[in-house]
Enzyme design. Structure first.
Site, short mmCIF file in Angstrom:
data_model
loop_
_atom_site.label_atom_id
_atom_site.label_comp_id
_atom_site.label_asym_id
_atom_site.label_seq_id
_atom_site.Cartn_x
_atom_site.Cartn_y
_atom_site.Cartn_z
N GLY A 127 9.10 -1.55 -13.40
CA GLY A 127 9.44 -0.44 -12.53
C GLY A 127 9.25 -0.83 -11.07
O GLY A 127 8.47 -1.74 -10.76
N GLN A 132 8.39 -0.13 -2.09
CA GLN A 132 7.87 -1.47 -2.40
C GLN A 132 8.74 -2.59 -1.84
O GLN A 132 8.31 -3.74 -1.84
CB GLN A 132 7.70 -1.64 -3.91
CG GLN A 132 6.60 -0.74 -4.49
CD GLN A 132 6.41 -0.98 -5.96
OE1 GLN A 132 7.11 -0.39 -6.79
NE2 GLN A 132 5.49 -1.85 -6.33
N CYS A 189 0.31 -3.19 -10.62
CA CYS A 189 1.38 -2.84 -9.69
C CYS A 189 1.83 -4.10 -8.96
O CYS A 189 1.00 -4.92 -8.56
CB CYS A 189 0.86 -1.82 -8.68
SG CYS A 189 2.05 -1.35 -7.42
N LEU A 190 3.12 -4.23 -8.81
CA LEU A 190 3.65 -5.40 -8.12
C LEU A 190 3.20 -5.43 -6.66
O LEU A 190 3.26 -6.48 -6.01
CB LEU A 190 5.18 -5.42 -8.20
CG LEU A 190 5.75 -5.58 -9.61
CD1 LEU A 190 7.25 -5.34 -9.60
CD2 LEU A 190 5.44 -6.97 -10.15
N HIS A 231 3.77 6.31 -12.53
CA HIS A 231 3.37 5.27 -11.56
C HIS A 231 4.40 5.17 -10.43
O HIS A 231 4.03 5.13 -9.25
CB HIS A 231 3.25 3.94 -12.31
CG HIS A 231 2.88 2.78 -11.46
ND1 HIS A 231 1.64 2.17 -11.51
CD2 HIS A 231 3.58 2.10 -10.52
CE1 HIS A 231 1.60 1.18 -10.64
NE2 HIS A 231 2.77 1.10 -10.02
N GLU A 232 5.68 5.15 -10.78
CA GLU A 232 6.71 4.99 -9.76
C GLU A 232 6.85 6.23 -8.89
O GLU A 232 7.05 6.13 -7.67
CB GLU A 232 8.05 4.62 -10.40
CG GLU A 232 8.05 3.35 -11.25
CD GLU A 232 7.43 2.16 -10.55
OE1 GLU A 232 7.47 2.08 -9.31
OE2 GLU A 232 6.88 1.28 -11.25
N HIS A 235 4.35 6.31 -6.21
CA HIS A 235 4.70 5.48 -5.04
C HIS A 235 5.45 6.31 -3.99
O HIS A 235 5.25 6.12 -2.79
CB HIS A 235 5.60 4.32 -5.46
CG HIS A 235 4.85 3.09 -5.89
ND1 HIS A 235 4.00 2.39 -5.05
CD2 HIS A 235 4.85 2.41 -7.06
CE1 HIS A 235 3.51 1.35 -5.70
NE2 HIS A 235 4.00 1.33 -6.92
ZN LIG Z 1 3.47 0.00 -8.37
#
Ligand SMILES: [Zn+2]
Length: 270
Positions: A127, A132, A189-190, A231-232, A235
């Protein structure tokens, strides 16, 4: 959201091993607590064009992503991919703005969506939210595949209720929980590269919004897909998983399989 972590706990974590059937932590994220070097300069609300991407030094992607898809290789193809903004960048900590319907068909928005999909798949991750890649707009993409899931232990897949789903692009998502059941699992998380922590998420959610063509979309999700959606969407509110994590479970990816500290809640469905 960060990919997937499969850790055979093989007796290494007695706490987790005593919590069947959800005895295997899994998955997602990381975080970096760096000293603040200077006050965050928040852009004017109209400054959507501004990509608040802090200039990153060239970093060794191999070491930076160690532990991410352990043993499965590194980023698939970093050529021409936008860099994923890391924790601390103001764009990750302020609410994103809605995309106006008339903007959706524009070359700019369509390119942002295409870039997001490329970056997510290149990471690889399951995701990604527009902030991001430095774009403070309410757009998320997510996807989970047989291949990714195949890297996870069967017991994790079952505990997390993880099933593959096709690429989803959701503009201006509005998330509502379904029911009151929740689960605690590790996620990553990226944008918090190299770390994981346990986060409590609702087991079921419903998300409405617009698809990449501007058409209304409604997604009912449960299990791992519901976690990714939460989660997304977080963000887009300027919230990272580290804002919600069980603090004492925070750890490096390399330490993911180590026992939980005293006082930590059990992993799994609550
Ligand atoms: Zn994330």
């Amino acid at each position: 959201m960060d990919g997937i972590q499969r850790l055979p706990l093989a007796g290494k974590c007695s706490i987790l091993a005593r919590a069947p059937p959800f005895h295997t932590p899994v998955s997602i994220t990381r975080c970096q607590y760096k000293p603040i070097e200077k006050p965050a300069l928040l852009p004017p609300k109209s400054a959507i064009k501004v990509h608040f991407i802090t200039k990153h030094k060239d970093r060794n992607l191999t070491s930076a992503r160690a532990g991410w898809f352990l043993g499965l290789g590194e980023k698939k193809n970093v050529t021409n991919l936008q860099e994923i903004v890391q924790a601390g960048d103001p764009v990750l900590h302020v609410p994103a703005r809605e995309v106006r319907p008339e903007e959706i068909g524009s070359d700019r928005i369509q390119k942002i969506i295409a870039d997001m999909v490329k970056v997510m798949r290149g990471a690889p991750g399951v995701g990604l939210a527009a902030p991001q890649i430095g774009i403070p707009l309410k757009i998320i993409v997510l996807e989970d595949t047989e291949e990714y899931i195949g890297y996870a232990p069967k017991e994790d897949i079952k505990a997390q209720d993880r099933r593959p789903f096709d690429l989803l692009v959701i503009i201006n998502p509005n998330l509502q929980k379904k029911g009151n059941k929740s689960a605690l699992f590790f996620e990553g998380c990226l944008s918090v590269d190299g770390y994981r922590a346990m986060v409590e998420r609702f087991l079921g959610v419903e998300v409405t919004g617009l698809d990449r063509y501007g058409q209304p979309i409604k997604v009912s999700a449960s299990g791992w897909q519901a976690r990714i959606l939460q989660h997304e969407c977080d963000h887009l509110a300027g919230t990272l998983y580290v804002d919600k994590m069980i603090k004492r479970t925070f750890r490096t990816v390399e330490n993911l399989q180590l026992p939980l500290a005293n006082g930590c809640p059990k992993i799994g469905v609550r």
